[in-house]
Design a protein around this motif. Structure first.
Motif, PDB file in Angstrom:
ATOM      1  N   GLU A   1     -40.373 -24.113  63.752  1.00 17.44           N
ATOM      2  CA  GLU A   1     -40.740 -24.145  62.321  1.00 17.44           C
ATOM      3  C   GLU A   1     -41.778 -23.067  62.001  1.00 17.44           C
ATOM      4  O   GLU A   1     -41.777 -22.498  60.908  1.00 17.44           O
ATOM      5  N   LEU A   2     -42.644 -22.802  62.961  1.00 21.38           N
ATOM      6  CA  LEU A   2     -43.636 -21.735  62.785  1.00 21.38           C
ATOM      7  C   LEU A   2     -42.941 -20.404  62.499  1.00 21.38           C
ATOM      8  O   LEU A   2     -43.348 -19.653  61.612  1.00 21.38           O
ATOM      9  N   LEU A   3     -41.870 -20.148  63.250  1.00 20.19           N
ATOM     10  CA  LEU A   3     -41.165 -18.873  63.081  1.00 20.19           C
ATOM     11  C   LEU A   3     -40.622 -18.730  61.658  1.00 20.19           C
ATOM     12  O   LEU A   3     -40.722 -17.673  61.051  1.00 20.19           O
ATOM     13  N   LYS A   4     -40.067 -19.834  61.148  1.00 23.99           N
ATOM     14  CA  LYS A   4     -39.523 -19.779  59.781  1.00 23.99           C
ATOM     15  C   LYS A   4     -40.635 -19.523  58.774  1.00 23.99           C
ATOM     16  O   LYS A   4     -40.497 -18.715  57.856  1.00 23.99           O
ATOM     17  N   ASP A   5     -41.740 -20.246  58.957  1.00 21.96           N
ATOM     18  CA  ASP A   5     -42.838 -20.101  58.005  1.00 21.96           C
ATOM     19  C   ASP A   5     -43.474 -18.711  58.099  1.00 21.96           C
ATOM     20  O   ASP A   5     -43.801 -18.094  57.087  1.00 21.96           O
ATOM     21  N   ALA A   6     -43.624 -18.239  59.338  1.00 22.90           N
ATOM     22  CA  ALA A   6     -44.250 -16.923  59.535  1.00 22.90           C
ATOM     23  C   ALA A   6     -43.389 -15.828  58.909  1.00 22.90           C
ATOM     24  O   ALA A   6     -43.913 -14.849  58.362  1.00 22.90           O
ATOM     25  N   GLU A   7     -42.066 -16.003  58.971  1.00 22.21           N
ATOM     26  CA  GLU A   7     -41.170 -15.003  58.391  1.00 22.21           C
ATOM     27  C   GLU A   7     -41.376 -14.918  56.876  1.00 22.21           C
ATOM     28  O   GLU A   7     -41.469 -13.828  56.309  1.00 22.21           O
ATOM     29  N   LYS A   8     -41.487 -16.095  56.251  1.00 24.54           N
ATOM     30  CA  LYS A   8     -41.759 -16.110  54.802  1.00 24.54           C
ATOM     31  C   LYS A   8     -43.114 -15.473  54.517  1.00 24.54           C
ATOM     32  O   LYS A   8     -43.273 -14.693  53.580  1.00 24.54           O
TER      33      LYS A   8
END
Ligand code: PBG
Ligand code: ZN
Length: 332
Positions: free
Chosen positions: A57-64
């Protein structure tokens, strides 16, 4: 005849021209709390808008976040095994290590990864260092004595584990004596000369960390942190602490908390050539969020007033949970 001074600020164009403080997205660092598991994105009660993230989930949020310009992150590990010797803190399998590796694998040089280095989320007693056997013999109610030098060894190992995983910068937040030097030496000896150190140089023993301790599950079980964190009555001693960290090789000096310590930020700015950071901590964030939710204050205006104040006081770098809102909602 005396001249009447002109009030240049009366003209809006000139007001912009003479502004002494300008913020930029490049000044902000955004903290993340990382937990084990998958598909975890759990809100933190006392910190509206801030979550616990599993690495996926961190990866998704960091991408945004990256699309908005949030490209410097500060990682905290939560929910790891808690032991007397804090061994999970320097494991090469910790959630923080996994998070660093995945962030670097996915975003490479586009993201700058900083890690918090402290053992309070990894010790069974919740202190920021290892306790001496002596203090344990004193029993319940006795002041917790943190053993400085054995703690420093663990902190250096933790920093090394993060560097090995690909962290760009480590940020020791424990306040043990000599830890910046010990971390620098170990990193250099292992070939990580380019891994930078941002020292929580002036970290006060503060009640403003309350919401964070819930978020990081890192409150000390007994006693407080007054034996290693700074006494908030002292400003000169604060500067002395920072000078020591500078001599030991810190690349950035931080003051924490920020709002109640503007004098310290300003004094530090005047006394070092290093970049100065301030940490706008959890309690400062929560107070603004709570009042905003009640409709008692204008969140955007209060947040931006605070951010300009940090900059005016002398902070070159602002670590803040508001970062995401500021960039997403285009408050800059
Ligand atoms: C752990 C650590 C703390 C914070 C950052 N690292 C808590 C503490 O020392 O009690 C506080 C961050 C915040 O309140 O936002 N050493
Ligand atoms: Zn700690």
């Amino acid at each position: 005849m005396t001249q009447r001074p002109r009030r240049l600020r009366k003209n809006p164009i000139i007001r912009e021209m003479i502004a002494e403080t300008r913020l930029s997205k490049d000044m902000f660092i955004y903290p993340y709390f990382i937990v084990p598991g998958k598909k975890e994105k759990q809100g933190i009660n006392a910190m509206p808008g801030i979550n616990h993230f599993s690495v996926d989930e961190l990866l998704k949020d960091a991408e945004k976040g990256l699309k908005l310009g949030v490209n410097k992150v500060l990682l905290f590990g939560v929910g790891e095994e808690k032991t007397k010797d804090a061994s999970s803190s320097f494991s090469n399998n910790s959630v923080v290590v996994k998070a660093i590796k995945e962030l670097k694998k996915n975003f490479g040089e586009d993201i700058y990864v900083i890690t918090d280095v402290c053992v309070c989320a990894y010790t069974d007693h919740g202190h920021c260092g290892l306790l001496t056997p002596l203090s344990q013999r004193r029993g319940a109610g006795g002041e917790a004595y943190v053993h400085n030098d054995s703690s420093v060894e663990v902190l250096a190992k933790m920093a090394h584990a993060h560097a090995l995983a690909g962290a760009d910068m480590v940020a020791p937040s424990d306040m043990m004596d000599g830890r910046v030097g010990a971390i620098r030496n170990l990193l250099d000896s292992k070939g990580f000369e380019n891994t930078a150190i941002m020292s929580y140089a002036i970290k006060f023993s503060s009640s403003y960390y309350g919401p964070f301790r819930e978020a990081a599950d890192s409150a000390p079980q007994k006693g407080d942190r007054k034996s290693y964190q700074m006494d908030f009555r002292n400003g000169r001693e604060a500067l002395k602490e920072a000078m020591l960290d500078e001599q030991e090789g810190a690349d950035i000096l931080m003051v924490k908390p920020a709002l109640a310590y503007m004098d310290v930020i300003s004094n530090l700015r005047a006394n070092t050539l290093l970049p100065v950071a301030c940490y706008n901590v959890s309690g400062e964030y929560s107070m603004v969020k709570a009042a905003a939710q009640k409709g008692w204050i204008d969140e955007q205006k209060i947040v931006m007033e605070n951010m300009h104040a940090f900059s005016r006081a002398g902070a070159d770098i602002i670590i803040s949970y508001h970062t995401r809102d500021i960039l997403e909602k285009k408050w800059l």
